[in-house]
Scaffold this active site. Structure first.
Site, PDB file in Angstrom:
ATOM      1  N   ASP A 149       0.857  -1.196   0.000  1.00  0.00           N
ATOM      2  CA  ASP A 149       0.000   0.000   0.000  1.00  0.00           C
ATOM      3  C   ASP A 149       0.891   1.243   0.000  1.00  0.00           C
ATOM      4  O   ASP A 149       2.112   1.151   0.082  1.00  0.00           O
ATOM      5  CB  ASP A 149      -0.935  -0.012   1.224  1.00  0.00           C
ATOM      6  N   GLU A 521       2.335 -10.035   0.505  1.00  0.00           N
ATOM      7  CA  GLU A 521       2.614  -8.602   0.386  1.00  0.00           C
ATOM      8  C   GLU A 521       4.126  -8.399   0.558  1.00  0.00           C
ATOM      9  O   GLU A 521       4.868  -9.350   0.869  1.00  0.00           O
ATOM     10  CB  GLU A 521       1.835  -7.803   1.444  1.00  0.00           C
TER      11      GLU A 521
END
Ligand code: 9MR
Ligand code: 9MR
Ligand code: ZN
Length: 641
Positions: A149, A521
């Protein structure tokens, strides 16, 4: 399953397989000639973490550099790998460069970023959130995107920067590489410090004038899978927090030490902001906000939830003591350090107690408590021994237990590798260093998934990380040098939930799919220990394999390259004395005439910085030479006016 990056010629070489066979061959790739054959042995039956029965093959005695694969049957062969002294160079370089690719608020130029060049982003960082103490805009652009992110979180920045600066501080010669191909390369400051400074410059903007530090700068909801420049929603600064402030105080105290030889002014300002953060902590003895930072309603970005700030405060005190030597910080640390076991867990954002202990263990301050240091050293050795034992009972020689496959488990593996490296310096036991290397082997393919968890490294590496730029850039290959989080026992995303069940062994709960944010991630705090471990081992090698270039950087004489070089008109020459000694430091011109005596006296053990004023000298080549006891070393410098 092999380490797809490869093995040192003189180092240990292990591969794993679940195929039941009695023998194996190592085959040279271009000729298909069998270079080695051997017998498989059982590594572990019903391995607790994977549920597999694992066999291993040892081909350590194959030392001929080259490209090979392993074959256990006619139909089964491994991915290719190298045997070479330089097998970890690109892992080190790419993983450090991975931070450059995370830069926010700056466009990535094709000169440095190649096909991953992209426009700048998040120029409007940020706006005070309604739950914070102010309103309107606060200039806080820059820094690294946290992970897949685009948020920026101080707590996670803290442990990341702390780990990277520790790598440099403990092993300056291994981490002085200045040719990484980032904007600041070849500026005579090691690239690891340039890259970290990019983050520090952002962190500075997150400090309120009262000393407290804002917790994070993010959107209210996670952005979509778009390029960072296309993410234009408002991003907010949330509340000031004491976990953030403690981490901030710690890393800026450390930065004051590390950057001092390169930039005295910056070093001074690092110490000043660290002291201001410390003062804030002193005037707020209980955790702020009460209970620890929590997302307010309407906000769902990362929380880095932590209800205990005692470890962040302890770390701040240890670093401030190490930088200043002031008794206040020494006694803060010393009266609190022994609560609980000392070195007993890897570093991580929720708990930086280990960072505190390492800072104290390695401090050069003469007033540090010898008893504390002895206790810390002993606990580091004990912990190292327990980790070696853990690798022995694991099918893949992993140092984390079956209950430790947390979100980001790969960082747990690598943080334990750091502690094994540090423990190995306290005795000369090769098993610690081999166990450390086994952790890197696991990350690079020696694992049940037969995958290299680092993008861009190995014949079969992660291809679909939960990483917005890798997804949105239209380029098939993901951004290189990024470490996937790895298996996650909690099955904390829908992809893992659908794919695995409550009885799946923890180390098997991994999938190379973009949607699996809990197992695939990437994040800055995971890449940092990769840089540490890969950088440490990259400098090993040189035809001796591991263990033979043992150097305890803190216990040796050092004469550093001066910076800047070329310089004008004055420069600093830094050196380190492990013991009291008579020191002479002299500058010579290119035909050997002494032009200046900088030091000629008895000095105490410590780090020194001698200023050399060159304003009366002509441009040209000079040498400086240091002698202290039996230590003699010369370095070159160019003077350009
Ligand atoms: O990216 C995902 C997002 O689309 C989902 O709404 C969200 C739900 O929790 O989970 C993902 O968000 C992850 C984010 O991309 C980055 N870091 C971890 C987030 C989940 O905690
Ligand atoms: O690394 C964090 C991990 O320890 C937590 O279990 C997880 C869920 O809270 O969040 C991770 O951190 C994420 C952060 O909240 C937002 N950016 C992405 C991070 C990595 O997934
Ligand atoms: Zn950005």
């Amino acid at each position: 399953m092999v380490n797809q990056a490869g093995y040192f010629p003189n180092g240990q070489k292990i591969f794993f397989t679940t195929t039941l066979a009695d023998s194996f061959r190592v085959v040279e790739k271009s000729t298909n000639a069998v270079a080695f054959s051997g017998k498989l042995t059982l590594s572990k039956a019903n391995d607790p973490s994977t549920g597999l029965t694992v066999y291993k093959g040892d081909f350590s005695s194959l030392k001929q550099p080259g490209t090979y694969y392993v074959s256990v049957s006619l139909s089964e062969q491994s991915y290719e790998f190298s045997i070479s002294d330089t097998v970890f160079h690109s892992v080190f370089h790419k993983s450090l460069k991975g931070f450059y690719f995370q830069r926010c608020g700056q466009s990535l130029n094709a000169l440095f970023a190649g096909i991953y060049a992209r426009a700048g982003c998040h120029g409007n960082d940020g706006t005070y959130h309604s739950t914070s103490d102010s309103t309107g805009f606060r200039s806080a652009s820059g820094g690294w995107h946290d992970a897949g992110d685009y948020g920026k979180y101080i707590v996670n920045a803290g442990v990341t920067v702390g780990t990277l600066l520790m790598a440099y501080e403990l092993f300056p010669t291994r981490f002085s590489y200045d040719n990484l191909g980032i904007l600041e390369s070849k500026n005579s400051v090691p690239d690891i410090l340039d890259e970290v400074r990019f983050e520090l410059n952002w962190m500075l903007k997150m400090q309120h004038s009262g000393g407290g530090v804002y917790f994070k700068l993010t959107r209210e909801q996670f952005e979509g899978f778009v390029m960072p420049s296309a993410d234009n929603a408002t991003r907010y600064l949330y509340q000031i927090s004491t976990t953030a402030t403690g981490d901030f105080a710690a890393v800026f105290a450390r930065a004051a030490r590390v950057y001092k030889p390169f930039d005295q002014k910056f070093s001074d300002s690092c110490l000043a902001v660290s002291r201001r953060a410390w003062a804030y902590l002193q005037s707020h003895p209980s955790i702020v906000p009460t209970g620890g930072f929590k997302n307010p309603s309407g906000t769902a970005t990362g929380e880095y939830g932590d209800g205990n700030d005692s470890d962040e405060r302890l770390w701040a005190a240890a670093e401030l003591f190490s930088t200043t030597g002031e008794p206040e910080f020494n006694s803060y640390y010393s009266t609190r350090y022994a609560t609980g076991a000392l070195l007993s867990q890897p570093m991580g954002w929720p708990n930086v107690r280990t960072m505190a202990h390492l800072a104290y263990l390695y401090t050069k301050q003469a007033t540090a408590s010898t008893l504390n240091k002895i206790a810390l050293r002993q606990s580091l050795l004990d912990y190292g021994t327990s980790l070696v034992n853990a690798t022995k009972s694991d099918g893949f020689s992993v140092a984390i237990s079956k209950d430790e496959y947390y979100w980001g488990s790969n960082s747990g593996v690598l943080n334990k590798a750091i502690l094994l490296i540090l423990a190995s310096r306290e005795n000369s036991d090769a098993s610690m260093l081999n166990a450390a290397l086994a952790q890197l082997n696991y990350i690079l393919g020696n694992n049940a998934h037969n995958i290299s968890f680092v993008t861009g490294i190995g014949a079969h590496h992660v291809l679909h990380p939960h990483h917005r730029p890798s997804s949105a850039d239209g380029i098939v290959a993901p951004v290189p040098g990024l470490l996937s989080g790895g298996p996650e026992q909690g099955r904390s995303d829908p992809v893992l939930q659908a794919k695995f069940s409550a009885v799946t062994p923890p180390a098997m709960i991994y999938t190379d799919e973009e949607g699996s944010y809990a197992s695939n991630e990437i994040a800055i705090n995971w890449n940092a220990p990769l840089v540490f471990v890969a950088g440490y081992f990259a400098a090993e090698g040189t035809s001796t394999g591991i263990g033979l270039r043992e150097e305890s950087q803190l216990n040796e004489f050092q004469l550093h390259q001066n910076y800047p070089n070329p310089f004008n008109p004055s420069t600093k020459i830094n050196y380190q004395l492990p013991v009291n000694n008579h020191v002479s430091l002299r500058v010579y011109d290119s035909i050997g005439r002494e032009v200046k005596t900088l030091v000629n006296e008895e000095q105490e053990a410590g780090q020194y910085s001698a200023t050399f004023n060159a304003s009366t000298l002509a441009s040209g080549l000079y040498f400086y030479n240091m002698q202290a006891g039996s230590f003699v070393e010369s370095r070159k410098m160019m003077l350009i006016k």
